[in-house]
Enzyme design. Structure first.
Site, PDB file in Angstrom:
ATOM      1  N   ILE A  90       0.822  -1.207   0.000  1.00  0.00           N
ATOM      2  CA  ILE A  90       0.000   0.000   0.000  1.00  0.00           C
ATOM      3  C   ILE A  90       0.860   1.262   0.000  1.00  0.00           C
ATOM      4  O   ILE A  90       0.507   2.265  -0.613  1.00  0.00           O
ATOM      5  CB  ILE A  90      -0.960  -0.022   1.209  1.00  0.00           C
ATOM      6  CG1 ILE A  90      -2.018  -1.119   0.995  1.00  0.00           C
ATOM      7  CG2 ILE A  90      -1.635   1.325   1.424  1.00  0.00           C
ATOM      8  CD1 ILE A  90      -2.860  -1.424   2.207  1.00  0.00           C
ATOM      9  N   TYR A 240      -0.537  -6.196  17.513  1.00  0.00           N
ATOM     10  CA  TYR A 240      -0.730  -5.389  16.309  1.00  0.00           C
ATOM     11  C   TYR A 240      -2.067  -4.646  16.387  1.00  0.00           C
ATOM     12  O   TYR A 240      -2.142  -3.447  16.081  1.00  0.00           O
ATOM     13  CB  TYR A 240      -0.695  -6.299  15.082  1.00  0.00           C
ATOM     14  CG  TYR A 240      -0.943  -5.605  13.763  1.00  0.00           C
ATOM     15  CD1 TYR A 240       0.080  -4.926  13.101  1.00  0.00           C
ATOM     16  CD2 TYR A 240      -2.202  -5.645  13.163  1.00  0.00           C
ATOM     17  CE1 TYR A 240      -0.146  -4.301  11.886  1.00  0.00           C
ATOM     18  CE2 TYR A 240      -2.436  -5.023  11.943  1.00  0.00           C
ATOM     19  CZ  TYR A 240      -1.408  -4.357  11.312  1.00  0.00           C
ATOM     20  OH  TYR A 240      -1.655  -3.739  10.104  1.00  0.00           O
ATOM     21  N   LYS A 244      -2.743  -0.589  16.496  1.00  0.00           N
ATOM     22  CA  LYS A 244      -3.594   0.106  15.536  1.00  0.00           C
ATOM     23  C   LYS A 244      -4.681   0.918  16.234  1.00  0.00           C
ATOM     24  O   LYS A 244      -5.102   1.961  15.742  1.00  0.00           O
ATOM     25  CB  LYS A 244      -4.195  -0.888  14.537  1.00  0.00           C
ATOM     26  CG  LYS A 244      -3.146  -1.514  13.614  1.00  0.00           C
ATOM     27  CD  LYS A 244      -2.424  -0.437  12.811  1.00  0.00           C
ATOM     28  CE  LYS A 244      -1.275  -0.940  11.982  1.00  0.00           C
ATOM     29  NZ  LYS A 244      -0.643   0.112  11.156  1.00  0.00           N
TER      30      LYS A 244
END
Length: 357
Positions: A90, A240, A244
């Site tokens: 991305i 993770y 986030k």
């Protein structure tokens, strides 16, 4: 009426009372544990259903029916854009998308060789030679400070900072600076890069913006002050997701404290995309959804959209998905109240990074 306890000797009475307290305590703990288990199960289930319906390629195709092509056709010649983790996935698609619209793009990558290959490919694909490589290890606060110092010497305004670099490491790894690796890249690195770029972002005000690439995984967890996962059994996926969630809350905090500086702060979810990172860190997930995951370009679409929108059309501090403001919490997930912890977390990050605001 006689007290039944009077029928027992004092020692036995005390023992019965202690047993009663113990039973009530164990029952209370059992109910609490069951409640937490059910809450976690609900978060995972709700996230899985919501994700499958929205985060896949089919979700993008459905949502894109509402997109306006003109929203991403704006040219941004002369604007300086920094994209972290830009050599693949991305990040690469974002850097290429910005370069194709005329921006001066600074790709921040850890690996020089892979960075140079990506830089060359973007220059060739877009015809834009104003694509530059900056080598920096985003797991190292020291390295980020060195990069920021060198970049600041250019004395150029930063119009767009895209915090894209991310990591999901399943094993507990400690960096040379003593930080858990996922936290070091996803949270502390994002914090340090953003804080150190603020003076250059202010130079681009009122058109400056910071876009942080979060993940739908944050829906499964509340904010926690346990930033480096102190639990004995390390869970990389859970860490993770926690990272986030911090990114989304940090975006709210930055928007609040910088509201009069002409800088917009936005977090976003790219959806479930078929990136090299996903294939490496979540191979079974990638295999199970093969053919259903988004392309890198589809994952980057909302980043590009946020970078190009007039600022009056977007809300600083908000979370975006598929070109629209999205909820930060799933229904009945009991995560919203946890954002009250961000002030304490912000101070911890300031201390750990030794960066004074």
């Amino acid at each position: 009426m006689r007290n039944p306890m009077e029928e027992f000797p004092p020692q036995k009475t005390q023992k019965l009372q202690e047993t009663s307290v113990s039973v009530r305590l164990e029952l209370h703990l059992s109910v609490g544990a069951l409640t937490m288990f059910l809450l976690k199960a609900w978060r995972q289930t709700a996230f899985g259903i919501y994700g499958y319906l929205n985060f896949t390629k089919s979700g993008f195709i459905e949502h894109s029916k509402q997109f306006k092509p003109e929203d991403t056709q704006t040219r941004i010649e002369g604007k300086n854009c920094i994209v972290t983790g830009a050599n693949s996935g991305i990040g690469f698609a974002t850097a290429e998308g910005l370069a194709s619209r005329g921006a001066n793009v600074y790709m921040v990558c850890r690996n020089k060789e892979r960075g140079e290959a990506a830089q060359s490919k973007i220059q060739s694909n877009t015809g834009n030679q104003n694509v530059h490589l900056e080598v920096c290890d985003l797991s190292s606060v020291s390295d980020i400070k060195s990069f920021a110092s060198q970049f600041s010497s250019k004395d150029v305004p930063v119009h767009i900072l895209v915090n894209n670099a991310g990591l999901l490491e399943h094993n507990r790894i400690t960096t040379s600076e003593g930080f858990e690796l996922n936290f070091a890249v996803n949270v502390l690195g994002t914090y340090a890069m953003t804080e150190l770029m603020l003076p250059l972002l202010e130079k681009a005000a009122p058109d400056a913006r910071v876009i942080t690439v979060s993940s739908g995984g944050m829906y499964t967890t509340p904010l926690t002050k346990d930033l480096q996962f102190s639990e004995e059994n390390f869970n990389g996926v859970q860490q993770y997701s926690r990272n986030k969630r911090v990114q989304v809350a940090l975006t709210e905090k930055w928007a609040e404290i910088n509201k009069n500086k002409g800088i917009g702060f936005y977090s976003m979810h790219p959806g479930w995309a078929e990136t090299p990172g996903v294939a490496t860190s979540l191979p079974s997930f990638s295999k199970a959804l093969s053919g259903k995951l988004r392309t890198n370009e589809e994952g980057a679409d909302t980043i590009i959209w946020l970078a190009l929108q007039p600022k009056e059309k977007v809300v600083s501090g908000s979370f975006y998905f598929d070109r629209a403001e999205a909820p930060k919490h799933l229904m009945f997930a009991a995560t919203s109240g946890s954002h009250a912890l961000i002030d304490s977390i912000f101070e911890s990050l300031k201390s750990l990074s030794s960066i004074s605001a």
